[in-house]
Design a protein around this motif. Structure first.
Motif, PDB file in Angstrom:
ATOM      1  N   GLY A  46      40.750  43.752  57.845  1.00 50.09           N
ATOM      2  CA  GLY A  46      41.467  43.242  56.677  1.00 50.09           C
ATOM      3  C   GLY A  46      40.607  42.970  55.461  1.00 50.09           C
ATOM      4  O   GLY A  46      41.042  43.186  54.335  1.00 50.09           O
ATOM      5  N   ARG A  48      37.654  44.313  54.470  1.00 51.18           N
ATOM      6  CA  ARG A  48      37.111  45.554  53.932  1.00 51.18           C
ATOM      7  C   ARG A  48      35.682  45.419  53.400  1.00 51.18           C
ATOM      8  O   ARG A  48      35.195  46.301  52.701  1.00 51.18           O
ATOM      9  CB  ARG A  48      38.011  46.163  52.847  1.00 51.18           C
ATOM     10  N   LEU A  93      37.000  39.263  44.058  1.00 45.55           N
ATOM     11  CA  LEU A  93      38.416  38.957  44.301  1.00 45.55           C
ATOM     12  C   LEU A  93      38.546  37.749  45.232  1.00 45.55           C
ATOM     13  O   LEU A  93      39.384  36.872  45.028  1.00 45.55           O
ATOM     14  CB  LEU A  93      39.119  40.170  44.921  1.00 45.55           C
TER      15      LEU A  93
ATOM     16  N   VAL B 479      42.261  42.911  51.580  1.00 45.40           N
ATOM     17  CA  VAL B 479      41.899  42.309  50.297  1.00 45.40           C
ATOM     18  C   VAL B 479      42.092  43.243  49.086  1.00 45.40           C
ATOM     19  O   VAL B 479      42.652  42.820  48.080  1.00 45.40           O
ATOM     20  CB  VAL B 479      40.443  41.777  50.353  1.00 45.40           C
ATOM     21  N   PRO B 480      41.657  44.512  49.166  1.00 44.97           N
ATOM     22  CA  PRO B 480      41.787  45.340  47.968  1.00 44.97           C
ATOM     23  C   PRO B 480      43.236  45.466  47.503  1.00 44.97           C
ATOM     24  O   PRO B 480      43.517  45.525  46.310  1.00 44.97           O
ATOM     25  CB  PRO B 480      41.242  46.701  48.412  1.00 44.97           C
ATOM     26  N   GLU B 483      44.739  41.245  46.949  1.00 47.50           N
ATOM     27  CA  GLU B 483      44.092  40.568  45.827  1.00 47.50           C
ATOM     28  C   GLU B 483      43.930  41.483  44.618  1.00 47.50           C
ATOM     29  O   GLU B 483      44.081  41.062  43.484  1.00 47.50           O
ATOM     30  CB  GLU B 483      42.728  40.016  46.262  1.00 47.50           C
ATOM     31  N   GLY B 484      43.602  42.743  44.896  1.00 44.52           N
ATOM     32  CA  GLY B 484      43.416  43.685  43.794  1.00 44.52           C
ATOM     33  C   GLY B 484      44.694  43.874  43.002  1.00 44.52           C
ATOM     34  O   GLY B 484      44.705  43.849  41.775  1.00 44.52           O
ATOM     35  N   ALA B 519      41.382  50.115  50.372  1.00 45.69           N
ATOM     36  CA  ALA B 519      42.574  49.565  51.027  1.00 45.69           C
ATOM     37  C   ALA B 519      42.761  50.172  52.405  1.00 45.69           C
ATOM     38  O   ALA B 519      42.298  51.272  52.686  1.00 45.69           O
ATOM     39  CB  ALA B 519      43.818  49.771  50.181  1.00 45.69           C
TER      40      ALA B 519
END
Ligand SMILES: Cc1cc2nc3c(=O)[nH]c(=O)nc-3n(C[C@H](O)[C@H](O)[C@H](O)COP(=O)(O)O)c2cc1C
Ligand code: SF4
Ligand code: SF4
Ligand code: SF4
Ligand code: FES
Ligand code: FES
Lengths: 201, 641
Positions: A46, A48, A93, B479-480, B483-484, B519
């Motif tokens: 998750g 990455r 992020l 996250v990508p 959040e991205g 992703a």
């Protein structure tokens, strides 16, 4: 089990079939940053952060090392301009949510990530899923889970299970990369206001 | 219903069904698809039955309720056979006249005919109407002639003959070679060759394998899969059974979203009827091949259409994508080889088996064979489902079939491929539709959504809109993507609100790269497409928003003002009366002024100002001219004699 030969950052590696790149890298002392990985748990893939570059038959692609199975003759680079750039962005992020997490701060230094790149939205939880998976896979209690999806996704204790199990366990707390703040807070909230929780869920 | 025990018996049954059907007997076909139902088809059906009874015509006229014909905008639709006289927008009150005139007196009811807007001529027959005339409906065509609840209707048009042929005359390998030779590519997303996918499963180790229909269809505005399942469920089942025979499966799944109740109902009916005939279940047609189909109703998040998420959901867990580097045709549902194909992909299979790969490859382009059904929506005259050969220029779809842009507006862009597709500008209208052609242009085929946009559409806002949809529909695991997209959406929203900053475009590009490369699943990986494609073709609009705080399409509320041109205002007071926030300073014989402080930019004044005056304008990027001085506001009207 057959042995698989390949290369990571210029080093020759011998790995067993079915191993992931991340595990193989560890055996030769190469460290790949991770957030959602834990030895005892099923890979989640998750965060990455463990993304690396894999060259195979002349093609280069990015792959997530905690789930990528080792392959014969591939060439793996754990650092490259592109890998670093993407890791940096992922860190930035995450830092918008958990600016004080030590692991993230250390990595931010290493990758030149600016913790103020994005507006702060401190929610502490970075959705690594460690607490959720630990409670499910190791403790088999499922006292905590994710609710909702996308950017509304949150962790949540199931009040009736948590009331019975969590006070004497709390084994998930130290796993939390954002210093257990979130888990502890949500647990207290869930037990103090179970009615509100139930209405939410 | 008696069980059919051999391909021979199937042909006998077919002959028997046809022998009791008189092709010259009048038949009233009524569309009962979801869209037509919503516009009153059920009431029409009721009055149709009553009227036929009343006029004592029950034995001389057939009534058939079918699935969607594609031209939903004109529904409810009635086609009177055998001549195929076509009536649109039918109300229950029209029925008596249709029956008396068309059925009994053999006369056409003029007032219910389609009027060609280009020539003002009335058109009698379905096949002469431009919307239909320019299509090639090989997959979708049967929708308008079969009752989805009647397996006999499907058998009457040759249904299940491809399955019979495959089972009795071809080896699984022979079928595979035919599908590979046809180069059938997936209609649900990436355009992956179906034959190659099937072969991977066929060769994968394991005794238990699965075939699965992806009927999740979450794209906003797209409904081709729903219409096929609703209107012709047996075609999908037949394709699936052929696939199962080829790959070596005895079990198949249909993953259909709950929000499609009619599709669910019709597919259940179809499975039951096919089982009764022995076309599904044990020992199909006496050939020894057994195949069972299970329907799974999904709760319907967009991400559940993604293949690993769909399989996870089928296993009974939360529909989140799985990080796997092994294809699901090798390790899929419950860890077993699983072929997942789209509804339309499966529906193409019986055609290929019946008519052969050579026929199939004679339609289409070099690398995209056959036809594709598109869902044509947006700023387009003829909204509906359109099936054309691959290679058809986009222009033909939008203008010849779609009837162009309504209201005399100018075409601006067409968005293809669903929320993670892209926008193509006017300069690419000649582009032939095909998997690779669209991808090369920065968009994609996706499942066939096609949203037409006119000059009033702001392309930055379009990118924002699709990103907003995807942010909502993402599973939130990685996250990508989670959040991205959150950050991309924030930046795009700021830009449309005039809060864009120097460097925003570059930051968006960086976030786009992170999503594409980082992703976990294709939702995240393709989520930057709406932004990247609009940036590619409409960069000037981004720059105008960021640098000049101007919205060139005059659409972003925060960046526009409404202004009444003093020379044009005739003080008719229309706008002042309609303005919901009392923002118009008005008076008899006084030139009107918009009080910018009070104005909420609802646009009412702009819409209601009489066309012969057109005094209200939208301005963006420049200051609103100061109100004209009080003494110049009085209009001196010429004395009327
Ligand atoms: C986020 C996401 C949503 C998708 N939704 C659908 C869908 O609703 N229907 C569909 O057929 N394919 C959908 N797909 C594509 C499928 O994952 C898969 O590629 C397809 O069903 C394979 O069938 P095909 O090769 O016949 O197209 C989606 C893909 C993604 C990434
Ligand atoms: S609370 Fe902590 S451990 Fe649990 S998902 Fe969030 S960040 Fe991970
Ligand atoms: S890309 Fe988005 S939808 Fe796909 S796994 Fe990641 S968060 Fe979920
Ligand atoms: S845009 Fe709406 S609020 Fe503003 S002046 Fe016109 S009608 Fe009134
Ligand atoms: S450690 Fe591999 S994705 Fe998080
Ligand atoms: S539902 Fe009737 S034409 Fe589409």
């Amino acid at each position: 089990m057959s042995e698989i030969l390949f290369e990571i950052d210029g080093k020759q590696v011998t790995a067993k079939e079915g191993m992931t790149l991340l595990e193989a890298a560890k055996t030769v002392g190469i460290k790949i940053p991770t957030l959602c990985y834990h030895e005892k748990l099923e890979p989640f893939g998750g965060c990455r952060l463990c993304i690396v570059e894999v060259e195979s038959r002349g093609w280069t692609k990015l792959a997530v090392s905690c789930v990528y199975p080792v392959e014969k003759n591939i060439i793996v680079r754990t650092r490259s301009e592109k890998v670093d750039r993407i890791r940096r962005m992922i860190l930035q992020l995450l830092l918008a949510h958990a600016p004080d997490a030590f692991d993230l701060q250390d990595l931010a230094k290493e990758y030149g990530a600016d913790k103020d790149r994005f507006e702060k939205e401190p929610s502490f939880c970075v959705h690594c899923g460690l607490c959720v998976r630990y409670c499910d896979e190791v403790k088999k209690k499922n006292a905590i889970g994710f609710v909702d999806r996308g950017i509304r996704k949150e962790i949540n204790f199931i009040p009736d299970i948590a009331a019975k199990e969590c006070w004497n366990c709390k084994e998930c707390f130290p796993l939390c990369p954002t210093e257990a703040l979130q888990a502890a807070f949500v647990l207290v909230e869930a037990l103090a206001f179970p009615a509100a929780e139930a209405a939410k869920g | 219903m008696a069980r059919i025990n051999s391909p021979f018996e199937l042909e006998e049954l077919r002959k028997q069904i046809l022998s009791v059907r008189d092709p010259n007997k009048p038949c009233i076909t009524l569309c009962a698809g979801s869209a037509c139902n919503a516009s009153g088809s059920r009431e029409v059906a009721r009055s149709l039955e009553e009227e036929i009874q009343k006029q004592g015509l029950s034995s001389t006229v057939d009534i058939r309720q079918t699935g969607c014909h594609g031209y939903c905008e004109r529904g409810p639709i009635i086609v009177v056979g055998p001549e195929k006289i076509c009536y649109f927008q039918i109300k229950p009150e029209d029925i008596a006249e249709i029956i008396t005139e068309t059925i009994v007196n053999k006369k056409v009811v003029d007032r219910l005919l389609y009027v060609d807007p280009a020539t003002n001529e009335k058109i009698v027959h379905e096949h002469d109407i431009p919307f239909y005339k320019n299509q090639e409906r090989i997959v979708f065509g049967a929708n308008s002639s079969v009752d989805p609840k009647s397996i006999d209707d499907y058998l009457a048009i040759g249904g299940y003959s491809a399955l019979a042929k495959a089972l009795s005359q071809m080896t699984p390998d022979g079928v595979l070679q035919e599908v590979k030779k046809a180069n059938l590519r997936g209609r649900g997303g990436g355009g992956f060759p179906a034959g190659v996918k099937w072969e991977g499963s066929r060769n994968a180790p394991g005794d238990i394998k699965y075939v699965i229909v992806n009927a999740d269809e979450g794209d906003p505005g797209a409904y081709m899969d729903r219409s096929l399942l609703e209107g012709n469920p047996h075609a999908v089942l037949e394709g699936l059974a052929i696939g199962a025979y080829t790959v070596g499966c005895s079990e198949g799944y249909i993953y259909v979203r709950q929000e499609y109740p009619l599709a669910v109902e019709n597919i259940f009916t179809a499975i039951r009827q096919a089982e009764e005939y022995g076309l599904l279940g044990e020992n199909i047609l006496g050939t020894g091949f057994s195949f069972k189909v299970i329907v799974h109703q999904g709760a319907g998040a967009f991400v559940c259409g993604e293949s690993t998420a769909l399989m996870t959901a089928l296993e009974g867990r939360a529909g989140e994508p799985r990080p796997k580097y092994i294809r699901s045709n090798v390790v899929g549902l419950w860890g077993r080889p699983s072929v997942l194909n789209n509804v339309e992909t499966w529906a193409n299979v019986p055609l290929i088996i019946n008519k052969g790969a050579d026929w199939f490859t004679s339609i289409g382009t070099e690398t995209s064979k056959g036809t594709k059904i598109f869902s044509l929506v947006g700023k387009i005259t003829n909204t509906g489902l359109v099936e054309v050969p691959m290679g058809t220029p986009i222009k033909d779809i939008i203008y010849t079939i779609g009837g162009g842009i309504p209201g005399g507006k100018k075409f601006k862009a067409v968005q293809t491929g669903g929320p993670s597709g892209g926008c193509l500008p006017e300069s690419l209208l000649d582009l032939p539709v095909g998997f690779d052609e669209l991808t090369k242009a920065g968009s994609m085929m996706g499942s066939g959504g096609m949203i037409v946009m006119d000059e009033d559409t702001c392309m930055v806002d379009v990118a924002r809109y699709f990103l907003d949809f995807l942010t909502d529909e993402s599973c939130g695991k990685c996250v990508p993507c989670r959040e991205g997209m959150r950050q991309m959406l924030k930046i795009l929203t700021n830009i449309t609100q005039g809060k864009g900053r120097e460097g925003d475009i570059e930051l968006l590009e960086e976030l786009a790269e992170t999503a594409i490369e980082g992703a976990l699943c294709a939702l995240g990986k393709s989520s930057p497409n709406p932004f990247l494609s609009t940036l590619k073709y409409f960069r000037d609009e981004y720059e105008a928003h960021v640098k000049e705080k101007r919205c060139p399409a005059l659409s972003c509320k925060e960046l526009i003002s409404f202004y009444i041109e003093p020379e044009k205002c005739k003080a008719c007071m229309t706008c002042a009366r309609k303005c919901p926030s009392d923002a118009i300073i008005s008076g008899k014989n006084l030139i009107h002024i918009v009080d910018q402080e009070k104005c909420t930019k609802c646009g009412t004044c702009f819409d209601v100002c009489p066309p012969r005056f057109r005094a209200v304008t939208k301005i963006s990027g420049v200051p609103v001219p100061p109100p004209i001085p009080e003494e110049a506001r009085t209009i001196v009207r010429e004395k009327q004699k």
